[in-house]
Design a protein around this motif. Structure first.
Motif, PDB file in Angstrom:
ATOM      1  N   ASN A  20     -15.568   9.782   1.818  1.00 16.82           N
ATOM      2  CA  ASN A  20     -14.928   8.712   2.590  1.00 16.82           C
ATOM      3  C   ASN A  20     -13.914   7.955   1.743  1.00 16.82           C
ATOM      4  O   ASN A  20     -12.893   7.477   2.254  1.00 16.82           O
ATOM      5  CB  ASN A  20     -15.990   7.753   3.127  1.00 16.82           C
ATOM      6  N   GLY A  21     -14.167   7.889   0.434  1.00 17.98           N
ATOM      7  CA  GLY A  21     -13.266   7.166  -0.465  1.00 17.98           C
ATOM      8  C   GLY A  21     -11.895   7.806  -0.588  1.00 17.98           C
ATOM      9  O   GLY A  21     -10.981   7.196  -1.161  1.00 17.98           O
ATOM     10  N   THR A  22     -11.710   8.999  -0.001  1.00 15.06           N
ATOM     11  CA  THR A  22     -10.391   9.631  -0.015  1.00 15.06           C
ATOM     12  C   THR A  22      -9.375   8.843   0.817  1.00 15.06           C
ATOM     13  O   THR A  22      -8.184   9.152   0.790  1.00 15.06           O
ATOM     14  CB  THR A  22     -10.452  11.078   0.511  1.00 15.06           C
ATOM     15  N   TYR A  23      -9.849   7.813   1.546  1.00  7.16           N
ATOM     16  CA  TYR A  23      -8.885   6.996   2.295  1.00  7.16           C
ATOM     17  C   TYR A  23      -7.960   6.233   1.348  1.00  7.16           C
ATOM     18  O   TYR A  23      -6.909   5.725   1.781  1.00  7.16           O
ATOM     19  CB  TYR A  23      -9.589   6.046   3.269  1.00  7.16           C
ATOM     20  N   SER A  24      -8.309   6.169   0.055  1.00  4.95           N
ATOM     21  CA  SER A  24      -7.396   5.548  -0.910  1.00  4.95           C
ATOM     22  C   SER A  24      -6.100   6.355  -1.013  1.00  4.95           C
ATOM     23  O   SER A  24      -5.058   5.821  -1.402  1.00  4.95           O
ATOM     24  CB  SER A  24      -8.051   5.461  -2.294  1.00  4.95           C
ATOM     25  N   PHE A  25      -6.163   7.641  -0.642  1.00  2.96           N
ATOM     26  CA  PHE A  25      -4.954   8.468  -0.550  1.00  2.96           C
ATOM     27  C   PHE A  25      -4.431   8.524   0.882  1.00  2.96           C
ATOM     28  O   PHE A  25      -3.236   8.346   1.133  1.00  2.96           O
ATOM     29  CB  PHE A  25      -5.240   9.886  -1.045  1.00  2.96           C
ATOM     30  N   TRP A  26      -5.334   8.787   1.842  1.00  5.05           N
ATOM     31  CA  TRP A  26      -4.907   8.964   3.234  1.00  5.05           C
ATOM     32  C   TRP A  26      -4.305   7.695   3.829  1.00  5.05           C
ATOM     33  O   TRP A  26      -3.413   7.781   4.695  1.00  5.05           O
ATOM     34  CB  TRP A  26      -6.076   9.436   4.089  1.00  5.05           C
ATOM     35  N   GLY A  27      -4.789   6.525   3.403  1.00  4.01           N
ATOM     36  CA  GLY A  27      -4.257   5.278   3.937  1.00  4.01           C
ATOM     37  C   GLY A  27      -2.765   5.116   3.676  1.00  4.01           C
ATOM     38  O   GLY A  27      -1.965   5.015   4.611  1.00  4.01           O
ATOM     39  N   PRO A  28      -2.342   5.107   2.401  1.00  7.07           N
ATOM     40  CA  PRO A  28      -0.905   5.016   2.113  1.00  7.07           C
ATOM     41  C   PRO A  28      -0.106   6.179   2.698  1.00  7.07           C
ATOM     42  O   PRO A  28       1.022   5.994   3.145  1.00  7.07           O
ATOM     43  CB  PRO A  28      -0.854   5.039   0.577  1.00  7.07           C
ATOM     44  N   PHE A  29      -0.702   7.381   2.702  1.00  8.64           N
ATOM     45  CA  PHE A  29       0.013   8.539   3.216  1.00  8.64           C
ATOM     46  C   PHE A  29       0.287   8.407   4.718  1.00  8.64           C
ATOM     47  O   PHE A  29       1.417   8.634   5.184  1.00  8.64           O
ATOM     48  CB  PHE A  29      -0.788   9.815   2.951  1.00  8.64           C
ATOM     49  N   CYS A  30      -0.742   8.031   5.496  1.00  7.46           N
ATOM     50  CA  CYS A  30      -0.578   7.879   6.949  1.00  7.46           C
ATOM     51  C   CYS A  30       0.385   6.741   7.278  1.00  7.46           C
ATOM     52  O   CYS A  30       1.187   6.847   8.213  1.00  7.46           O
ATOM     53  CB  CYS A  30      -1.931   7.633   7.615  1.00  7.46           C
ATOM     54  N   CYS A  31       0.298   5.645   6.520  1.00  8.36           N
ATOM     55  CA  CYS A  31       1.228   4.525   6.739  1.00  8.36           C
ATOM     56  C   CYS A  31       2.664   4.949   6.450  1.00  8.36           C
ATOM     57  O   CYS A  31       3.595   4.579   7.173  1.00  8.36           O
ATOM     58  CB  CYS A  31       0.842   3.331   5.856  1.00  8.36           C
ATOM     59  N   TRP A  32       2.830   5.714   5.397  1.00  7.72           N
ATOM     60  CA  TRP A  32       4.165   6.189   5.027  1.00  7.72           C
ATOM     61  C   TRP A  32       4.743   7.091   6.116  1.00  7.72           C
ATOM     62  O   TRP A  32       5.898   6.945   6.526  1.00  7.72           O
ATOM     63  CB  TRP A  32       4.090   6.942   3.693  1.00  7.72           C
ATOM     64  N   ILE A  33       3.914   8.019   6.643  1.00 10.06           N
ATOM     65  CA  ILE A  33       4.382   8.951   7.671  1.00 10.06           C
ATOM     66  C   ILE A  33       4.660   8.223   8.985  1.00 10.06           C
ATOM     67  O   ILE A  33       5.749   8.335   9.567  1.00 10.06           O
ATOM     68  CB  ILE A  33       3.352  10.077   7.892  1.00 10.06           C
ATOM     69  N   ILE A  34       3.668   7.475   9.488  1.00  8.30           N
ATOM     70  CA  ILE A  34       3.773   6.867  10.817  1.00  8.30           C
ATOM     71  C   ILE A  34       4.734   5.680  10.838  1.00  8.30           C
ATOM     72  O   ILE A  34       5.580   5.551  11.735  1.00  8.30           O
ATOM     73  CB  ILE A  34       2.374   6.444  11.321  1.00  8.30           C
ATOM     74  N   LEU A  35       4.638   4.811   9.839  1.00  8.53           N
ATOM     75  CA  LEU A  35       5.473   3.611   9.817  1.00  8.53           C
ATOM     76  C   LEU A  35       6.832   3.865   9.172  1.00  8.53           C
ATOM     77  O   LEU A  35       7.866   3.456   9.718  1.00  8.53           O
ATOM     78  CB  LEU A  35       4.748   2.484   9.074  1.00  8.53           C
ATOM     79  N   GLY A  36       6.809   4.529   8.016  1.00 13.22           N
ATOM     80  CA  GLY A  36       8.046   4.727   7.281  1.00 13.22           C
ATOM     81  C   GLY A  36       8.908   5.846   7.823  1.00 13.22           C
ATOM     82  O   GLY A  36      10.068   5.634   8.197  1.00 13.22           O
ATOM     83  N   VAL A  37       8.340   7.059   7.917  1.00 12.85           N
ATOM     84  CA  VAL A  37       9.130   8.235   8.314  1.00 12.85           C
ATOM     85  C   VAL A  37       9.421   8.248   9.814  1.00 12.85           C
ATOM     86  O   VAL A  37      10.570   8.366  10.246  1.00 12.85           O
ATOM     87  CB  VAL A  37       8.404   9.540   7.906  1.00 12.85           C
ATOM     88  N   ILE A  38       8.371   8.112  10.646  1.00 16.80           N
ATOM     89  CA  ILE A  38       8.546   8.230  12.104  1.00 16.80           C
ATOM     90  C   ILE A  38       9.206   6.994  12.705  1.00 16.80           C
ATOM     91  O   ILE A  38      10.119   7.114  13.532  1.00 16.80           O
ATOM     92  CB  ILE A  38       7.189   8.498  12.783  1.00 16.80           C
ATOM     93  N   ASN A  39       8.755   5.800  12.318  1.00 17.94           N
ATOM     94  CA  ASN A  39       9.269   4.577  12.930  1.00 17.94           C
ATOM     95  C   ASN A  39      10.355   3.887  12.110  1.00 17.94           C
ATOM     96  O   ASN A  39      10.900   2.875  12.542  1.00 17.94           O
ATOM     97  CB  ASN A  39       8.115   3.591  13.190  1.00 17.94           C
ATOM     98  N   GLY A  40      10.650   4.406  10.926  1.00 17.95           N
ATOM     99  CA  GLY A  40      11.746   3.873  10.131  1.00 17.95           C
ATOM    100  C   GLY A  40      11.560   2.453   9.646  1.00 17.95           C
ATOM    101  O   GLY A  40      12.534   1.717   9.455  1.00 17.95           O
ATOM    102  N   SER A  69      10.787  -0.137   6.810  1.00 18.97           N
ATOM    103  CA  SER A  69      10.880  -0.146   5.347  1.00 18.97           C
ATOM    104  C   SER A  69       9.666  -0.797   4.715  1.00 18.97           C
ATOM    105  O   SER A  69       8.934  -1.557   5.364  1.00 18.97           O
ATOM    106  CB  SER A  69      12.146  -0.901   4.915  1.00 18.97           C
ATOM    107  N   GLY A  70       9.443  -0.499   3.439  1.00 15.97           N
ATOM    108  CA  GLY A  70       8.375  -1.129   2.680  1.00 15.97           C
ATOM    109  C   GLY A  70       7.123  -0.290   2.545  1.00 15.97           C
ATOM    110  O   GLY A  70       6.132  -0.747   1.960  1.00 15.97           O
ATOM    111  N   TYR A  71       7.107   0.927   3.100  1.00 15.11           N
ATOM    112  CA  TYR A  71       5.901   1.749   3.051  1.00 15.11           C
ATOM    113  C   TYR A  71       6.029   2.962   2.137  1.00 15.11           C
ATOM    114  O   TYR A  71       5.121   3.781   2.036  1.00 15.11           O
ATOM    115  CB  TYR A  71       5.494   2.193   4.461  1.00 15.11           C
ATOM    116  N   ALA A  72       7.193   3.086   1.482  1.00 20.38           N
ATOM    117  CA  ALA A  72       7.338   4.127   0.463  1.00 20.38           C
ATOM    118  C   ALA A  72       6.727   3.625  -0.837  1.00 20.38           C
ATOM    119  O   ALA A  72       7.010   2.512  -1.280  1.00 20.38           O
ATOM    120  CB  ALA A  72       8.816   4.451   0.260  1.00 20.38           C
TER     121      ALA A  72
END
Length: 364
Positions: A306-326, A328-331
């Protein structure tokens, strides 16, 4: 005849070991899935708090709200809306499984009361701190909150005299080092304003979740895990909504009326509630998968997965918020990604001896 009997026994042992290995692998997969769903929960929650009326509150005109209300009252409200949606999903699932009556009966038992206590710690305190930190510093706070297994191990030693050996201490040291590496990104002129405070608030969330894990371990060992999840989500949602949000309004001088008005506006903002419904569903599935995974592969290994969310959290935020919705601040800088992966390794060492994975594979 004796040879046939020995051959039959040998085949039975092999089949049993294979079944056990498959059961373990399935448990690991479910526990890993819980970490992924926690990443999506974080991303959809952050996205929901940019839509509809939330966009006005956090926008340039701030809808006439003070900075302290925007930071803390809205943070508590975001957590309350998410946890309430998650509670609705949990109640619906309990009804579908025919366990709604068990849910109400368990509320009166000692394990049920323990789960309520755990939810009060992990909900109003940790969940709100998590949302506030996420809004202040972005997805970089997620690996900091993943310190909760390390904190849980330390608190378990202090409160319940649980064993804390050299391997676990080494894992804790790795987690602490990783958090310092992440925290280093908040130092210097290029760091966004409020990032350091956001990281500190994220540590409060980790502390609360670590304590919740210690307390909830007792409750879930005595009641159905699905009932325990429902108790946890319902308690967290109601306590956030009915107690914490109005209390913040009073303490910060904005009054209960403003908190009530903000709550009504939040729940009636359709474009935002779509994403809160998704974040609530992901939060519920994450907890449910975590509990089920723990029951199949053991709490220690389940906690590490479950502690792998330390990776999945930033990764999902980067994809959904940064890449898909454009947005800023999630890279994240490379050091943050390296630290997140290093922290996952530290969590694994706390939970178990990594060599055991290979030994179990050999036995199978």
């Amino acid at each position: 005849m004796e040879r046939v009997s020995k051959a039959s026994t040998s085949e039975t042992i092999i089949a049993k070991n294979k079944l056990k290995a498959n059961f373990l692998k399935k448990g690991i997969s479910i526990a890993l899935f819980s970490g992924l769903m926690y990443g999506f929960y974080s991303a959809f929650l952050a996205l929901g708090m940019t839509k509809g009326v939330w966009g006005d509150w956090y926008g340039a005109n701030t809808a006439g709200l003070s900075a302290i209300v925007i930071t803390y009252v809205l943070g508590a409200l975001g957590s309350a809306v998410n946890d309430t949606c998650s509670a609705v999903w949990a109640m619906g699932f309990a009804t579908f499984k025919g366990k709604l009556g068990d849910f109400f009966r368990c509320l009166k038992t000692k394990p049920g009361l323990v789960m309520i206590l755990a939810a009060l710690i992990g909900g109003p305190i940790s969940s709100t701190a998590y949302v506030v930190a996420l809004q202040m510093a972005g997805s970089i706070v997620i690996p900091i909150t993943a310190l909760c297994p390390a904190i849980g191990a330390i608190l378990g030693r202090i409160l319940f005299k649980q064993k804390l050996n050299k391997r676990m201490m080494f894992g804790i040291a790795i987690c602490v080092l990783s958090s310092f590496m992440i925290g280093s990104t908040s130092i210097g002129g290029s760091a966004p304003k409020g990032m350091l405070l956001g990281l500190c608030i994220a540590f409060i969330a980790a502390l609360g979740w670590g304590f919740e894990g210690c307390v909830a371990g007792y409750g879930t060992s005595m009641i159905d895990s699905e009932i325990g999840i429902t108790i946890r989500q319902v308690t967290s949602g109601l306590s956030n909504l009915i107690i914490l949000v109005p209390l913040f309004g009073l303490l910060l001088g904005s009054g209960v009326k403003l908190s009530t008005d903000l709550t009504i506006q939040a729940f009636t903002s359709g474009s935002a509630m779509i994403w809160f419904a998704l974040s609530g569903l992901c939060a519920f599935v994450s907890y449910m998968s975590w509990y089920n995974g723990n029951s199949m592969c053991g709490a220690a290994l389940g906690m590490a997965c479950n502690g792998t969310y330390s990776f999945w959290g930033p990764f999902c935020c980067w994809i959904i918020l940064g890449v898909i919705n454009g947005i800023s601040g999630y890279a994240l800088p490379p050091i943050a990604w390296i630290s997140a992966v290093l922290m996952m390794f530290g969590i694994l060492i706390i939970a178990m001896n990594p060599m055991d994975l290979f030994r179990k594979k050999d036995v199978a």
